[in-house]
Design a protein around this motif. Structure first.
Motif, PDB file in Angstrom:
ATOM      1  N   ILE A 183      54.794  15.093  20.667  1.00 61.03           N
ATOM      2  CA  ILE A 183      54.420  13.733  20.323  1.00 61.03           C
ATOM      3  C   ILE A 183      54.280  13.635  18.807  1.00 61.03           C
ATOM      4  O   ILE A 183      53.621  14.465  18.190  1.00 61.03           O
ATOM      5  CB  ILE A 183      53.087  13.344  20.983  1.00 61.03           C
ATOM      6  CG1 ILE A 183      53.142  13.550  22.500  1.00 61.03           C
ATOM      7  CG2 ILE A 183      52.717  11.905  20.662  1.00 61.03           C
ATOM      8  CD1 ILE A 183      51.790  13.625  23.152  1.00 61.03           C
ATOM      9  N   THR A 184      54.924  12.643  18.215  1.00 62.34           N
ATOM     10  CA  THR A 184      54.757  12.404  16.782  1.00 62.34           C
ATOM     11  C   THR A 184      54.227  10.996  16.569  1.00 62.34           C
ATOM     12  O   THR A 184      54.474  10.099  17.376  1.00 62.34           O
ATOM     13  CB  THR A 184      56.082  12.579  16.024  1.00 62.34           C
ATOM     14  OG1 THR A 184      57.029  11.605  16.487  1.00 62.34           O
ATOM     15  CG2 THR A 184      56.658  13.974  16.230  1.00 62.34           C
ATOM     16  N   MET A 185      53.500  10.814  15.477  1.00 64.23           N
ATOM     17  CA  MET A 185      52.866   9.532  15.201  1.00 64.23           C
ATOM     18  C   MET A 185      53.055   9.112  13.753  1.00 64.23           C
ATOM     19  O   MET A 185      53.007   9.952  12.862  1.00 64.23           O
ATOM     20  CB  MET A 185      51.371   9.605  15.486  1.00 64.23           C
ATOM     21  CG  MET A 185      51.026  10.017  16.904  1.00 64.23           C
ATOM     22  SD  MET A 185      51.212  11.774  17.134  1.00 64.23           S
ATOM     23  CE  MET A 185      50.020  12.383  16.004  1.00 64.23           C
ATOM     24  N   GLU A 186      53.254   7.828  13.567  1.00 65.55           N
ATOM     25  CA  GLU A 186      53.290   7.233  12.231  1.00 65.55           C
ATOM     26  C   GLU A 186      52.422   5.980  12.261  1.00 65.55           C
ATOM     27  O   GLU A 186      52.644   5.082  13.076  1.00 65.55           O
ATOM     28  CB  GLU A 186      54.717   6.864  11.836  1.00 65.55           C
ATOM     29  CG  GLU A 186      54.806   6.197  10.480  1.00 65.55           C
ATOM     30  CD  GLU A 186      56.200   5.704  10.169  1.00 65.55           C
ATOM     31  OE1 GLU A 186      56.407   5.184   9.067  1.00 65.55           O
ATOM     32  OE2 GLU A 186      57.078   5.825  11.056  1.00 65.55           O
ATOM     33  N   PHE A 187      51.449   5.898  11.367  1.00 65.96           N
ATOM     34  CA  PHE A 187      50.481   4.807  11.402  1.00 65.96           C
ATOM     35  C   PHE A 187      50.730   3.826  10.263  1.00 65.96           C
ATOM     36  O   PHE A 187      50.991   4.235   9.135  1.00 65.96           O
ATOM     37  CB  PHE A 187      49.071   5.352  11.307  1.00 65.96           C
ATOM     38  CG  PHE A 187      48.702   6.221  12.473  1.00 65.96           C
ATOM     39  CD1 PHE A 187      47.941   5.726  13.507  1.00 65.96           C
ATOM     40  CD2 PHE A 187      49.129   7.538  12.541  1.00 65.96           C
ATOM     41  CE1 PHE A 187      47.600   6.524  14.587  1.00 65.96           C
ATOM     42  CE2 PHE A 187      48.791   8.344  13.618  1.00 65.96           C
ATOM     43  CZ  PHE A 187      48.026   7.836  14.640  1.00 65.96           C
ATOM     44  N   LYS A 188      50.627   2.521  10.592  1.00 66.45           N
ATOM     45  CA  LYS A 188      51.015   1.491   9.638  1.00 66.45           C
ATOM     46  C   LYS A 188      49.987   0.364   9.582  1.00 66.45           C
ATOM     47  O   LYS A 188      49.217   0.155  10.517  1.00 66.45           O
ATOM     48  CB  LYS A 188      52.372   0.896  10.027  1.00 66.45           C
ATOM     49  CG  LYS A 188      53.499   1.917  10.107  1.00 66.45           C
ATOM     50  CD  LYS A 188      54.798   1.249  10.543  1.00 66.45           C
ATOM     51  CE  LYS A 188      55.926   2.254  10.637  1.00 66.45           C
ATOM     52  NZ  LYS A 188      57.190   1.624  11.062  1.00 66.45           N
ATOM     53  N   SER A 189      50.033  -0.376   8.463  1.00 69.95           N
ATOM     54  CA  SER A 189      49.284  -1.634   8.314  1.00 69.95           C
ATOM     55  C   SER A 189      47.807  -1.457   8.628  1.00 69.95           C
ATOM     56  O   SER A 189      47.196  -2.262   9.331  1.00 69.95           O
ATOM     57  CB  SER A 189      49.881  -2.719   9.222  1.00 69.95           C
ATOM     58  OG  SER A 189      51.256  -2.878   8.964  1.00 69.95           O
ATOM     59  N   LEU A 190      47.229  -0.430   8.079  1.00 74.05           N
ATOM     60  CA  LEU A 190      45.841  -0.107   8.379  1.00 74.05           C
ATOM     61  C   LEU A 190      44.865  -0.958   7.583  1.00 74.05           C
ATOM     62  O   LEU A 190      45.046  -1.204   6.399  1.00 74.05           O
ATOM     63  CB  LEU A 190      45.564   1.358   8.065  1.00 74.05           C
ATOM     64  CG  LEU A 190      44.135   1.832   8.291  1.00 74.05           C
ATOM     65  CD1 LEU A 190      43.803   1.895   9.770  1.00 74.05           C
ATOM     66  CD2 LEU A 190      43.918   3.171   7.625  1.00 74.05           C
ATOM     67  N   THR A 191      43.809  -1.411   8.234  1.00 71.16           N
ATOM     68  CA  THR A 191      42.670  -2.017   7.552  1.00 71.16           C
ATOM     69  C   THR A 191      41.399  -1.372   8.081  1.00 71.16           C
ATOM     70  O   THR A 191      41.328  -0.974   9.249  1.00 71.16           O
ATOM     71  CB  THR A 191      42.602  -3.544   7.773  1.00 71.16           C
ATOM     72  OG1 THR A 191      42.477  -3.812   9.174  1.00 71.16           O
ATOM     73  CG2 THR A 191      43.856  -4.221   7.232  1.00 71.16           C
ATOM     74  N   LEU A 192      40.406  -1.263   7.228  1.00 72.23           N
ATOM     75  CA  LEU A 192      39.137  -0.646   7.601  1.00 72.23           C
ATOM     76  C   LEU A 192      37.991  -1.639   7.464  1.00 72.23           C
ATOM     77  O   LEU A 192      38.007  -2.512   6.597  1.00 72.23           O
ATOM     78  CB  LEU A 192      38.851   0.574   6.708  1.00 72.23           C
ATOM     79  CG  LEU A 192      39.799   1.766   6.813  1.00 72.23           C
ATOM     80  CD1 LEU A 192      39.373   2.844   5.838  1.00 72.23           C
ATOM     81  CD2 LEU A 192      39.863   2.316   8.223  1.00 72.23           C
ATOM     82  N   ASN A 193      37.027  -1.473   8.354  1.00 70.66           N
ATOM     83  CA  ASN A 193      35.734  -2.160   8.260  1.00 70.66           C
ATOM     84  C   ASN A 193      35.838  -3.681   8.326  1.00 70.66           C
ATOM     85  O   ASN A 193      35.057  -4.402   7.686  1.00 70.66           O
ATOM     86  CB  ASN A 193      34.996  -1.721   6.990  1.00 70.66           C
ATOM     87  CG  ASN A 193      34.709  -0.230   6.988  1.00 70.66           C
ATOM     88  OD1 ASN A 193      34.481   0.375   8.037  1.00 70.66           O
ATOM     89  ND2 ASN A 193      34.759   0.382   5.819  1.00 70.66           N
ATOM     90  N   GLU A 194      36.790  -4.179   9.110  1.00 69.09           N
ATOM     91  CA  GLU A 194      36.864  -5.600   9.397  1.00 69.09           C
ATOM     92  C   GLU A 194      36.337  -5.861  10.808  1.00 69.09           C
ATOM     93  O   GLU A 194      36.251  -4.953  11.632  1.00 69.09           O
ATOM     94  CB  GLU A 194      38.303  -6.104   9.272  1.00 69.09           C
ATOM     95  CG  GLU A 194      38.858  -6.027   7.857  1.00 69.09           C
ATOM     96  CD  GLU A 194      40.224  -6.656   7.733  1.00 69.09           C
ATOM     97  OE1 GLU A 194      40.807  -7.028   8.776  1.00 69.09           O
ATOM     98  OE2 GLU A 194      40.721  -6.785   6.594  1.00 69.09           O
ATOM     99  N   ASP A 195      35.990  -7.089  11.103  1.00 74.12           N
ATOM    100  CA  ASP A 195      35.550  -7.446  12.448  1.00 74.12           C
ATOM    101  C   ASP A 195      36.717  -7.323  13.423  1.00 74.12           C
ATOM    102  O   ASP A 195      37.816  -7.826  13.159  1.00 74.12           O
ATOM    103  CB  ASP A 195      35.012  -8.878  12.477  1.00 74.12           C
ATOM    104  CG  ASP A 195      33.702  -9.027  11.714  1.00 74.12           C
ATOM    105  OD1 ASP A 195      33.001  -8.003  11.560  1.00 74.12           O
ATOM    106  OD2 ASP A 195      33.404 -10.143  11.256  1.00 74.12           O
ATOM    107  N   VAL A 196      36.502  -6.638  14.522  1.00 72.71           N
ATOM    108  CA  VAL A 196      37.564  -6.443  15.512  1.00 72.71           C
ATOM    109  C   VAL A 196      37.030  -6.742  16.906  1.00 72.71           C
ATOM    110  O   VAL A 196      35.819  -6.661  17.169  1.00 72.71           O
ATOM    111  CB  VAL A 196      38.130  -5.000  15.480  1.00 72.71           C
ATOM    112  CG1 VAL A 196      38.854  -4.728  14.177  1.00 72.71           C
ATOM    113  CG2 VAL A 196      37.024  -3.971  15.698  1.00 72.71           C
TER     114      VAL A 196
END
Length: 265
Positions: free
Chosen positions: A236-249
């Motif tokens: 399994i390989t992963m690529e992570f995109k369009s990350l934001t931190l510490n926003e309301d989810v």
């Protein structure tokens, strides 16, 4: 691995991929980590462990997209998912148009698939059986963060230098489960996690191909997981995109009525 029928077996390999591989990559506030440190044989195991724990990521929430590719029996398929994480509480993902969703909490692993009209609502036993290691929410989260999955202070460890990584392992290896961590000398996150079960002919290897800095947090960027049992191998390989931190989810999740439950015996 559990000998399920082909359909369920395949579905849950995808589910496991999602559960294990949800984390972190490019956004406007992201920059790649340049590895410039050099491992020193003068550092003790306690010093390496202290630095590793000190650099555990500190955030409240994460959201973005992750591309996951799964390779098995020379067949490859890839999917892109929306992901949302509330640290220590929830891991959530959703395929395009909500055709499949998964939510993991410290208590449960839940999943539904609108294509096959089926769902799973259970505990961590399935994921644990898949990798051959008892898993819980914290251990899954630690894998995503590039942290050791077991408490490094629970027993004495020894350290050596291996190809410019700190090779950390328990002084008294368990005969049933051999465990190795390779720790990066620049930021003291994991370069690799390696678990071996010789009697069951199982191997789990998690390689952290690169890291990045996101809002002053050092997080994995590209991850590869290899799970082997006998001659059966899943990569399994992963690529992570369009990350934001510490926003309301939000974490919307409701199993549709009339779906068939997947029961693991």
């Amino acid at each position: 691995m559990k000998k399920l029928n082909d359909k369920i077996h395949h579905t849950f390999k995808i589910v496991f991929a999602l559960a294990m591989l949800l984390f972190v990559t490019n956004c406007k506030s992201t920059k790649s980590i340049v590895v410039s440190g050099e491992a020193s044989d003068k550092l003790s195991a306690k010093q390496v462990i202290k630095q590793h724990q000190k650099n555990n990521a500190d955030f409240k929430t994460l959201s973005g997209k992750v591309k996951i590719e799964l390779i098995q029996d020379q067949k490859e398929q890839g999917h892109t998912f929306n992901i949302r994480i509330e640290k220590d509480k929830t891991i959530w993902l959703s395929a395009s148009f909500g055709v499949a969703r998964m939510m993991i909490t410290p208590e449960k692993v839940r999943f539904y698939n609108k294509i096959d009209n089926e769902y799973f609502d259970g505990d961590y036993k399935l994921l644990s059986d898949f990798v051959g290691v008892d898993l819980d929410f914290n251990r899954v989260q630690n894998i995503l963060l590039g942290q050791a999955i077991f408490d490094l202070k629970s027993e004495p460890h020894k350290v050596s230098v291996n190809e410019n990584s700190y090779a950390l392992q328990p002084k008294d290896q368990n005969a049933l489960l051999e465990l190795f961590y390779l720790i990066n000398p620049s930021h003291f996150k994991m370069d690799s996690l390696q678990l071996f079960q010789q009697l069951k002919k199982r191997i789990l290897q998690v390689d952290y191909k690169s890291y990045q800095e996101v809002k002053n947090q050092i997080l994995p960027k590209d991850i590869r997981i290899i799970a082997v049992e006998d001659s059966d191998q899943v990569t399994i390989t992963m690529e992570f995109k369009s990350l934001t931190l510490n926003e309301d989810v939000r974490f919307p999740f409701k199993i549709p009525a009339g779906y068939k439950e997947i029961v693991i015996k």
